[in-house]
Design a protein around this motif. Structure first.
Motif, PDB file in Angstrom:
ATOM      1  N   GLU A  26       0.844  -1.380   0.117  1.00 48.96           N
ATOM      2  CA  GLU A  26       0.063   0.008  -0.109  1.00 48.96           C
ATOM      3  C   GLU A  26       0.848   1.309   0.110  1.00 48.96           C
ATOM      4  OE1 GLU A  26      -3.285   0.776  -0.146  1.00 48.96           O
ATOM      5  OE2 GLU A  26      -3.613  -1.244  -0.851  1.00 48.96           O
ATOM      6  N   SER A  30       0.109   4.144  -2.621  1.00 62.78           N
ATOM      7  CA  SER A  30      -0.190   5.558  -2.373  1.00 62.78           C
ATOM      8  C   SER A  30       0.549   6.523  -3.420  1.00 62.78           C
ATOM      9  CB  SER A  30      -0.243   5.844  -0.725  1.00 62.78           C
ATOM     10  OG  SER A  30       1.310   6.066  -0.476  1.00 62.78           O
ATOM     11  N   ARG A  33      -1.114   6.538  -6.606  1.00 67.83           N
ATOM     12  CA  ARG A  33      -2.160   7.078  -6.814  1.00 67.83           C
ATOM     13  C   ARG A  33      -1.950   8.586  -6.904  1.00 67.83           C
ATOM     14  NH1 ARG A  33      -5.570   3.231  -2.411  1.00 67.83           N
ATOM     15  NH2 ARG A  33      -5.888   1.468  -4.088  1.00 67.83           N
ATOM     16  N   GLU A  76      -4.713  -0.698 -10.553  1.00 68.20           N
ATOM     17  CA  GLU A  76      -4.967   0.675 -10.382  1.00 68.20           C
ATOM     18  C   GLU A  76      -4.691   1.561 -11.666  1.00 68.20           C
ATOM     19  OE1 GLU A  76      -4.638   2.463  -7.274  1.00 68.20           O
ATOM     20  OE2 GLU A  76      -5.184   0.181  -6.622  1.00 68.20           O
ATOM     21  N   GLU A 164       5.916  11.734  -0.477  1.00 69.72           N
ATOM     22  CA  GLU A 164       4.663  11.383   0.206  1.00 69.72           C
ATOM     23  C   GLU A 164       4.716  10.720   1.368  1.00 69.72           C
ATOM     24  OE1 GLU A 164       1.816  12.060  -1.622  1.00 69.72           O
ATOM     25  OE2 GLU A 164       2.940  12.643  -3.696  1.00 69.72           O
ATOM     26  N   VAL A 167       3.040   5.240   4.729  1.00 63.17           N
ATOM     27  CA  VAL A 167       1.869   4.462   5.058  1.00 63.17           C
ATOM     28  C   VAL A 167       2.247   3.108   5.822  1.00 63.17           C
ATOM     29  CG1 VAL A 167       0.068   2.997   3.792  1.00 63.17           C
ATOM     30  CG2 VAL A 167       0.968   4.871   2.483  1.00 63.17           C
TER      31      VAL A 167
END
Ligand code: AMP
Length: 282
Positions: A26, A30, A33, A76, A164, A167
């Motif tokens: 994940e 992220s 995304r 995705e 970023e 996570v």
């Protein structure tokens, strides 16, 4: 890859790049995304880069599963997967390396002397191969992300580096492809790492800024682990990665933890932005 990228650019498309070593989780998703939200086309590279592993490290046993990764990325709606072979990236006679001086020699660089030279060299190749406008990296590897942003700035690379947030699993453990190496006992103790950063955060929230005091409390918490030991706990200036004594208004900092379960080394961190009145942490 480069000729595809050239055609896409000719069509006026913006390109986002997410460099990974595969075995996706994940944390990677992220980044994907983030790229999908801001670019017309997203390219995910999957390459376990031999140049960033020392001979005693886990290059051979690093988890790989391209088929699984492909399925995840198809779900995705990623546009391109760039998964070159090592022989194509480093053909015989390859001899050009990129190094970000100083930053690459401290903290992780002290323990892993060739690591960042390998990282900057491959990422520069990926920037050139994909002609990306934006590249996405995780704060999870804070020193790496800082070095790559510095490389892009110093080299006037026509690419924007985005960093970023980390996570985490529900219990707080930062996601990592290496978590798969942990035994169940190690996995349950691994939660201490993020908990120690939470303790540091709580200290700072109540105005305790002395690094020795914060580190001591973190050490105490981490000593609860029976199956592993801290490699280091450091509080550093977020630009230089030099250790500091006190968290002061006006600065940005990282609290960095590296923790070893046998041969498995996990890293985690807390970013502190104290440029304004109150420290903002993530
Ligand atoms: P890796 O495949 O481990 O080389 O990681 C590829 C990218 O994903 C790097 O920019 C990492 O910092 C990022 N990444 C890895 N784990 C996480 C995580 N838990 N949260 C956010 N980003 C991550």
């Amino acid at each position: 890859m480069q000729s595809i990228a050239k055609n896409l650019k000719r069509e006026g498309k913006s390109l986002g790049l997410v460099p990974t070593m595969g075995f996706l989780h994940e944390g990677h998703i992220s980044l994907v995304r983030g790229s999908k939200a801001a670019n017309d086309v997203t390219i995910v590279s999957i390459f376990v880069n031999p140049a960033q592993f020392a001979p005693n490290e886990d290059f051979n046993r690093y988890p790989r599963d391209l088929e699984r990764d492909k399925k995840i990325l198809e779900n995705e709606n990623v546009d391109y997967i760039f998964a070159p072979e090592a022989a194509d990236i480093y053909p015989p006679g390859f001899s050009t390396y990129i190094t970000v001086e100083e930053l690459s020699n401290v903290i992780e660089g002290e323990i892993r002397p060739i690591h960042f030279k390998g990282v900057t060299t491959i990422v520069n190749i990926l920037f050139n191969a994909t002609l990306a406008d934006n590249a996405y990296f995780g704060q999870k590897d804070a020193q790496q992300a800082t070095i790559l942003a510095k490389m892009a700035a110093d080299q006037c690379a026509p690419i924007k580096v985005h960093i970023e947030p980390i996570v985490r699993e529900t219990d707080g453990l930062a996601l990592s492809s290496r978590n798969i190496y942990l035994s169940s006992e190690e996995r349950s103790e691994a939660v201490l790492i993020s908990q120690s950063l939470k303790i540091a955060k709580e200290f700072i929230e109540i105005g305790k800024y002395d690094c020795a005091v914060i580190i001591k409390a973190m050490q105490k918490h981490l000593s609860g682990a029976k199956t592993g030991l801290p490699d280091y706990i450091k509080i550093v200036n977020a630009k230089t990665f030099h250790s500091i004594d006190k968290i002061e208004q006006g600065g940005e900092y990282f609290i960095l933890v590296a923790f070893k379960f046998g041969k498995t080394r996990l890293i985690d961190n807390l970013y502190i932005d104290y440029r304004e009145e109150i420290p903002v942490m993530q």
